[in-house]
Design a protein around this motif. Structure first.
Motif, PDB file in Angstrom:
ATOM      1  N   ASN A 108      37.271  28.519  17.510  1.00  0.00           N
ATOM      2  CA  ASN A 108      37.413  29.761  18.273  1.00  0.00           C
ATOM      3  C   ASN A 108      36.652  29.708  19.594  1.00  0.00           C
ATOM      4  O   ASN A 108      36.299  30.750  20.155  1.00  0.00           O
ATOM      5  N   GLU A 109      36.448  28.505  20.082  1.00  0.00           N
ATOM      6  CA  GLU A 109      35.701  28.353  21.334  1.00  0.00           C
ATOM      7  C   GLU A 109      36.414  29.006  22.520  1.00  0.00           C
ATOM      8  O   GLU A 109      35.786  29.326  23.530  1.00  0.00           O
ATOM      9  N   ASP A 110      37.721  29.223  22.389  1.00  0.00           N
ATOM     10  CA  ASP A 110      38.454  29.882  23.467  1.00  0.00           C
ATOM     11  C   ASP A 110      38.105  31.358  23.580  1.00  0.00           C
ATOM     12  O   ASP A 110      38.294  31.975  24.636  1.00  0.00           O
ATOM     13  N   VAL A 111      37.590  31.932  22.511  1.00  0.00           N
ATOM     14  CA  VAL A 111      37.222  33.346  22.473  1.00  0.00           C
ATOM     15  C   VAL A 111      35.721  33.530  22.698  1.00  0.00           C
ATOM     16  O   VAL A 111      35.289  34.497  23.321  1.00  0.00           O
ATOM     17  N   VAL A 112      34.922  32.593  22.197  1.00  0.00           N
ATOM     18  CA  VAL A 112      33.466  32.693  22.311  1.00  0.00           C
ATOM     19  C   VAL A 112      33.051  32.215  23.702  1.00  0.00           C
ATOM     20  O   VAL A 112      32.961  31.026  23.973  1.00  0.00           O
ATOM     21  N   SER A 113      32.806  33.158  24.584  1.00  0.00           N
ATOM     22  CA  SER A 113      32.452  32.835  25.958  1.00  0.00           C
ATOM     23  C   SER A 113      31.086  32.173  26.048  1.00  0.00           C
ATOM     24  O   SER A 113      30.865  31.287  26.876  1.00  0.00           O
TER      25      SER A 113
END
Length: 302
Positions: A108-113
């Motif tokens: 979920n690195e795309d969501v976790v800024s």
């Protein structure tokens, strides 16, 4: 964050509601108005309300109320980014949050800024800078593809307390600054806020030296209580004053190019009163940009 006036010598996604170089984000809580923990659907409803203002929020604890587990799917569904928090003050809270991140962040690195380790730890004095740096590095090593930093009071960056963290190579540094908690009237608040942020950023970059170009400095929290809130000396709570503070302090900071996380997204009416530095009972239920029914309180265009 409360700082006495005696301490004064005298991101990301574009947002539709603010035309500025910096990015506006919001600090968001993990409980509903009845103090129950928010579910994924609750966060989705939050994001539906917030999307006219921003698409990024920051949080404080990954494990409390299963925040990370519940907010990340909502962010993904609604096109939001999240700065996840680790409450680093105690080994137990750090371990619980760290373990929660291990379950949620991968994939979920795309969501976790970003991830922030510690929230005003140095201001409260619960950890030394060196101890906090160690915890930040643990999280950095676990999530090498995610930006990891910390949040603290502006004066702890400005007075050198946080120097070991900067010298240790941490580059994502968020400074909190509240003119309200410095017993400042609304007309003097913008200059106080600007001064605080400038002092913090300048010292950070001076200490960073050759690494200064890699520093990502932001304002981790600022805001002003609205109608129903408590006065703090010359700082008077009102929606009119909050709107004035937003236009005269927050907008210039954004236009300068500094990312700002406004405290906070919604009124948290479940919060008990607290005791301020002046010894008086303080209502902290009315700091939201939106009320508890998710209605925007005032215009936020810059």
């Amino acid at each position: 964050m409360r700082v006495s006036t005696s301490l004064l010598p005298a991101l990301l996604a574009a947002i539709p509601a603010v035309s500025a170089s910096g990015t506006l984000g919001l600090a968001i809580g993990n409980k509903n108005t009845d103090s129950s923990c928010k579910s994924t659907s609750d966060y989705e409803a939050d994001f539906d309300a917030l999307k006219s203002v921003t698409t990024i929020v920051r949080t404080y604890s990954a494990s409390d109320c299963n925040l990370a587990q519940n907010i990340v799917p909502a962010a993904k569904a609604k096109g939001f980014k999240v700065v996840l928090g680790v409450w680093a003050d105690y080994d137990q809270s750090f371990d619980q949050d760290f373990n929660a991140l291990k379950q949620v962040v991968p994939g979920n690195e795309d969501v976790v800024s970003a991830i922030t380790v510690g929230s005003e730890v140095l201001y409260r004095g619960t950890l030394t800078a060196q101890a906090l740096l160690s915890k930040i590095q643990q999280v950095q090593n676990q999530f090498p593809s995610v930006t990891v930093g910390t949040v603290d009071s502006w004066n702890k960056f400005a007075d050198g307390t946080a120097d070991p963290i900067i010298q240790g190579g941490v580059t994502y540094l968020l400074a909190n600054g509240f003119a309200y908690w410095q017993d400042v009237d609304i007309n003097s608040a913008p200059s106080t806020y600007s001064y605080d942020m400038t002092q913090a950023e300048n010292h950070i970059k001076q200490v960073a030296g050759a690494n200064a170009g890699n520093i990502r400095f932001a304002n981790g929290e600022t805001g002003w209580p609205t109608d129903g809130g408590t006065d703090y000396g010359a700082a008077k709570a009102s929606t009119q004053n909050a709107a004035q503070y937003y236009k005269s302090a927050v907008c210039p900071m954004l236009q300068k190019g500094t990312d700002v996380f406004y405290f906070e997204a919604f009124d948290e009416v479940w919060k008990p009163d607290s005791t301020g530095d002046n010894g008086q009972s303080m209502d902290e239920k009315h700091w939201g940009l939106f009320d508890a029914d998710r209605k925007l309180k005032f215009d936020v265009t810059c």
